[in-house]
Design a protein around this motif. Sequence first.
Motif, mmCIF file in Angstrom:
data_model
loop_
_atom_site.group_PDB
_atom_site.id
_atom_site.type_symbol
_atom_site.label_atom_id
_atom_site.label_comp_id
_atom_site.label_asym_id
_atom_site.label_seq_id
_atom_site.Cartn_x
_atom_site.Cartn_y
_atom_site.Cartn_z
ATOM 1 N N ARG A 22 31.006 -9.926 -17.401
ATOM 2 C CA ARG A 22 32.457 -10.066 -17.535
ATOM 3 C C ARG A 22 33.266 -10.191 -16.133
ATOM 4 N NH1 ARG A 22 36.407 -5.034 -17.706
ATOM 5 N NH2 ARG A 22 38.347 -5.658 -18.730
ATOM 6 N N HIS B 109 37.136 -10.102 -14.805
ATOM 7 C CA HIS B 109 38.620 -9.394 -14.938
ATOM 8 C C HIS B 109 39.520 -9.642 -13.910
ATOM 9 C CE1 HIS B 109 41.496 -6.394 -16.703
ATOM 10 N NE2 HIS B 109 41.692 -5.931 -15.671
ATOM 11 N N SER C 260 37.846 -22.029 -18.124
ATOM 12 C CA SER C 260 38.911 -21.834 -19.132
ATOM 13 C C SER C 260 40.215 -22.363 -18.591
ATOM 14 C CB SER C 260 38.787 -20.447 -19.662
ATOM 15 O OG SER C 260 40.192 -20.039 -20.254
ATOM 16 N N VAL D 167 43.838 -18.876 -22.857
ATOM 17 C CA VAL D 167 43.275 -18.010 -23.757
ATOM 18 C C VAL D 167 42.790 -18.691 -24.884
ATOM 19 C CG1 VAL D 167 43.837 -16.208 -25.503
ATOM 20 C CG2 VAL D 167 44.778 -16.045 -23.317
ATOM 21 N N THR E 170 38.590 -23.335 -23.546
ATOM 22 C CA THR E 170 37.394 -23.251 -22.683
ATOM 23 C C THR E 170 36.780 -24.825 -22.670
ATOM 24 O OG1 THR E 170 35.796 -22.730 -24.107
ATOM 25 C CG2 THR E 170 36.894 -21.089 -23.013
ATOM 26 N N SER F 103 33.660 -16.813 -23.418
ATOM 27 C CA SER F 103 34.884 -16.579 -24.590
ATOM 28 C C SER F 103 35.776 -16.143 -23.629
ATOM 29 C CB SER F 103 34.587 -15.514 -25.533
ATOM 30 O OG SER F 103 34.070 -14.326 -24.916
ATOM 31 N N ARG F 104 37.159 -16.235 -23.977
ATOM 32 C CA ARG F 104 38.175 -15.648 -23.573
ATOM 33 C C ARG F 104 39.386 -15.469 -24.439
ATOM 34 N NH1 ARG F 104 42.123 -18.653 -18.664
ATOM 35 N NH2 ARG F 104 43.011 -16.552 -18.033
ATOM 36 N N THR G 196 44.191 -13.041 -21.372
ATOM 37 C CA THR G 196 44.391 -13.791 -19.980
ATOM 38 C C THR G 196 43.569 -13.220 -19.139
ATOM 39 O OG1 THR G 196 46.770 -14.295 -20.688
ATOM 40 C CG2 THR G 196 45.946 -14.393 -18.178
ATOM 41 N N ASP H 22 40.558 -11.528 -18.861
ATOM 42 C CA ASP H 22 39.144 -11.385 -19.222
ATOM 43 C C ASP H 22 38.330 -12.516 -19.635
ATOM 44 O OD1 ASP H 22 39.279 -8.066 -20.595
ATOM 45 O OD2 ASP H 22 38.997 -8.812 -18.666
ATOM 46 N N PHE H 23 37.431 -12.988 -18.797
ATOM 47 C CA PHE H 23 36.578 -14.149 -19.082
ATOM 48 C C PHE H 23 34.973 -13.624 -19.318
ATOM 49 C CE2 PHE H 23 35.901 -18.388 -20.003
ATOM 50 C CZ PHE H 23 35.388 -19.302 -18.838
ATOM 51 N N CYS I 134 32.677 -15.453 -10.638
ATOM 52 C CA CYS I 134 33.965 -16.064 -11.354
ATOM 53 C C CYS I 134 34.971 -16.244 -10.248
ATOM 54 C CB CYS I 134 34.384 -14.510 -12.053
ATOM 55 S SG CYS I 134 35.968 -14.850 -12.925
#
Lengths: 115, 121
Positions: free
Chosen positions: B22, B24, B49, B52, B55, B67-68, B71, B73-74, B91
């Motif tokens: 994750r 954030h 990404s 939202v 990707t 997945s997103r 806004t 969290d990726f 990230c």
Amino acid sequence: AQSVAQPEDQVNVAEGNPLTVKCTYSVSGNPYLFWYVQYPNRGLQFLLKYITGDNLVKGSYGFEAEFNKSQTSFHLKKPSALVSDSALYFCAVRGENNAGNMLTFGGGTRLMVKP
Amino acid sequence: DAGITQSPRHKVTETGTPVTLRCHQTENHRYMYWYRQDPGHGLRLIHYSYGVKDTDKGEVSDGYSVSRSKTEDFLLTLESATSSQTSVYFCAISEPPGGGTSVFASTDTQYFGPGTRLTVL
């Protein structure tokens, strides 16, 4: 396609001496060029970037980089190295038309500054 | 690393198990990226990404999905981890090229999280 070459895996320099870390690039159109530094067990920290304008770019911690379009180079420099500058340095590039803002990184150069 | 966190910071798992990492952010940046760092290869882009639910694949996307849903969290998922996916994962966030607002000095510069060290046995 875009690519970056950092020809030296490691650069050794004595404290107080000038340092240069080399970077050459290939990209379509005008380049956006970046230098990052990575200390052990940390993420990458942004040092400086070239977008347009003056070929000599000044950044954090006394570092600067010189953009040379004819040689497609963007070498990182510092007039007087410190032991605390020892770290892993990455050069990165993206083309001006890269809508995804996707960077391509070089393999990294380890800078060792000896007291 | 300010404004970007990654979890977990370290993980050891076994071949064939699913893994989710994750990222954030608290900077409200529109673009987010996942890279892997391996010796001699620098950083290589896995997925990114640009909003939202928007990707796209990067250079080394095979074996990974993202997945997103919001806004901040990726997520990066390894559906069935393999030993070749042992790496350090980073990230990054940025504003779109040429636009956006940012609390950082430069828009469109990518800023990185602290990384996740993943070992697949």
